[in-house]
Design a protein around this motif. Structure first.
Motif, short mmCIF file in Angstrom:
data_model
loop_
_atom_site.label_atom_id
_atom_site.label_comp_id
_atom_site.label_asym_id
_atom_site.label_seq_id
_atom_site.Cartn_x
_atom_site.Cartn_y
_atom_site.Cartn_z
N ALA A 39 0.82 -1.22 0.00
CA ALA A 39 0.00 0.00 0.00
C ALA A 39 0.85 1.27 0.00
O ALA A 39 0.58 2.21 -0.77
CB ALA A 39 -0.98 -0.02 1.17
N PRO A 40 1.91 1.38 0.83
CA PRO A 40 2.72 2.61 0.80
C PRO A 40 3.43 2.82 -0.55
O PRO A 40 3.53 3.95 -1.03
CB PRO A 40 3.75 2.40 1.92
CG PRO A 40 3.13 1.38 2.82
CD PRO A 40 2.32 0.49 1.93
N LEU A 41 3.91 1.72 -1.17
CA LEU A 41 4.56 1.84 -2.47
C LEU A 41 3.57 2.32 -3.53
O LEU A 41 3.89 3.18 -4.36
CB LEU A 41 5.14 0.49 -2.91
CG LEU A 41 6.54 0.12 -2.42
CD1 LEU A 41 6.91 -1.26 -2.92
CD2 LEU A 41 7.56 1.13 -2.89
N VAL A 42 2.36 1.77 -3.50
CA VAL A 42 1.34 2.16 -4.47
C VAL A 42 0.98 3.63 -4.29
O VAL A 42 0.85 4.38 -5.27
CB VAL A 42 0.10 1.25 -4.36
CG1 VAL A 42 -1.04 1.77 -5.21
CG2 VAL A 42 0.45 -0.18 -4.75
N ALA A 43 0.85 4.06 -3.03
CA ALA A 43 0.56 5.47 -2.77
C ALA A 43 1.69 6.36 -3.29
O ALA A 43 1.45 7.41 -3.90
CB ALA A 43 0.35 5.69 -1.27
N GLY A 44 2.93 5.93 -3.06
CA GLY A 44 4.08 6.69 -3.56
C GLY A 44 4.10 6.76 -5.08
O GLY A 44 4.45 7.78 -5.66
N TYR A 45 3.69 5.67 -5.73
CA TYR A 45 3.63 5.65 -7.19
C TYR A 45 2.60 6.65 -7.69
O TYR A 45 2.86 7.42 -8.62
CB TYR A 45 3.29 4.23 -7.67
CG TYR A 45 3.03 4.13 -9.15
CD1 TYR A 45 4.07 4.24 -10.07
CD2 TYR A 45 1.74 3.92 -9.63
CE1 TYR A 45 3.83 4.15 -11.43
CE2 TYR A 45 1.50 3.82 -10.99
CZ TYR A 45 2.55 3.94 -11.88
OH TYR A 45 2.30 3.85 -13.22
N LYS A 46 1.43 6.65 -7.06
CA LYS A 46 0.37 7.57 -7.49
C LYS A 46 0.76 9.03 -7.28
O LYS A 46 0.31 9.91 -8.01
CB LYS A 46 -0.93 7.26 -6.75
CG LYS A 46 -1.55 5.94 -7.21
CD LYS A 46 -2.83 5.63 -6.49
CE LYS A 46 -3.41 4.31 -7.01
NZ LYS A 46 -4.62 3.93 -6.29
N LEU A 47 1.62 9.28 -6.29
CA LEU A 47 2.09 10.64 -6.03
C LEU A 47 3.32 11.01 -6.86
O LEU A 47 3.84 12.12 -6.75
CB LEU A 47 2.41 10.80 -4.54
CG LEU A 47 1.21 10.74 -3.59
CD1 LEU A 47 1.67 10.65 -2.15
CD2 LEU A 47 0.31 11.97 -3.80
N GLY A 48 3.80 10.05 -7.65
CA GLY A 48 4.97 10.31 -8.48
C GLY A 48 6.28 10.20 -7.74
O GLY A 48 7.32 10.64 -8.23
N MET A 49 6.27 9.59 -6.55
CA MET A 49 7.48 9.47 -5.74
C MET A 49 8.18 8.12 -5.91
O MET A 49 9.33 7.97 -5.52
CB MET A 49 7.14 9.70 -4.27
CG MET A 49 6.54 11.08 -4.00
SD MET A 49 5.77 11.21 -2.38
CE MET A 49 7.13 10.87 -1.30
N VAL A 50 7.47 7.13 -6.45
CA VAL A 50 8.01 5.78 -6.66
C VAL A 50 7.80 5.43 -8.13
O VAL A 50 6.71 5.64 -8.68
CB VAL A 50 7.30 4.75 -5.76
CG1 VAL A 50 7.82 3.35 -6.03
CG2 VAL A 50 7.47 5.11 -4.29
#
Length: 197
Positions: A39-50
């Motif tokens: 979940a944290p990785l997916v959130a980071g992806y959606k924010l453009g951080m991952v």
């Protein structure tokens, strides 16, 4: 004869298929355990951080490490036959047929996984360059064999596989920044189905 290079996810298909394949093919217990972990990785992806590459690499490591390769190949074939047809973009299929009618060489160049994309491309009579899963002693290691086929790796593999000087014209189709390096090789480039100058 010209050369036509097509990205797969989001270009030939209407949406990204990596997560759909993971849900389709990864062992159920790992999926259940992985949802809160990722979940944290997916959130980071959606924010453009991952990056998408990071998410895919971690997903494969968690979902497929130690799984028999024959099982994942079988699931890949089923995925190609049962799930991909409904996700295809009619505009892309028409364009592929247009290139076929011109006698062009058509290559799908994608970060998608070999276990399903090779089967789909074989069904449609298309060449393929894609990301490959590493197998040791009949089991997946949870790593890629070589680099993910994204970004500059796409154009590197195209140059390695296709003699570009043989083709009067090169066409390229993509939909994300991971495709831009491949598009830069082409005389005619289409980004999200819009022609680029």
């Amino acid at each position: 004869m010209n050369l036509a290079l097509f990205d797969f996810d989001g270009t030939i298909t209407q949406r990204e298929m990596f997560a759909a394949f993971m849900q389709f093919a990864a062992p159920r217990r790992r999926l259940m355990l992985g949802m809160p972990l990722f979940a944290p990785l997916v959130a980071g992806y959606k924010l453009g951080m991952v990056s998408g590459s990071t998410i895919r690499a971690q997903s494969i490591r968690f979902g497929f490490r130690g799984v028999p390769a024959t099982h994942v190949r079988m699931m890949g074939q089923r995925f190609a036959e049962e799930m991909l047809p409904a996700a295809l973009r009619p505009q892309a299929l028409k364009r592929i047929q247009w290139h076929r009618d011109q006698g062009d060489k058509i290559v799908v160049v994608s970060g998608a996984l070999d276990v399903y994309l090779e089967h789909w491309c074989s069904q449609h009579g298309l060449d393929v360059i894609c990301s490959r899963l590493e197998i040791v002693d009949g089991r997946l290691t949870g790593r890629y064999r070589g680099l993910q086929c994204v970004g500059t790796e796409k154009s590197r593999r195209v140059r390695e596989t296709c003699e570009l000087e043989r083709f009067p014209l090169v066409y390229a189709y993509g939909d994300t920044p991971e495709d831009l390096d491949m598009l830069s090789m082409a005389h005619h480039k289409y980004y999200r189905w819009q022609a680029l100058a």
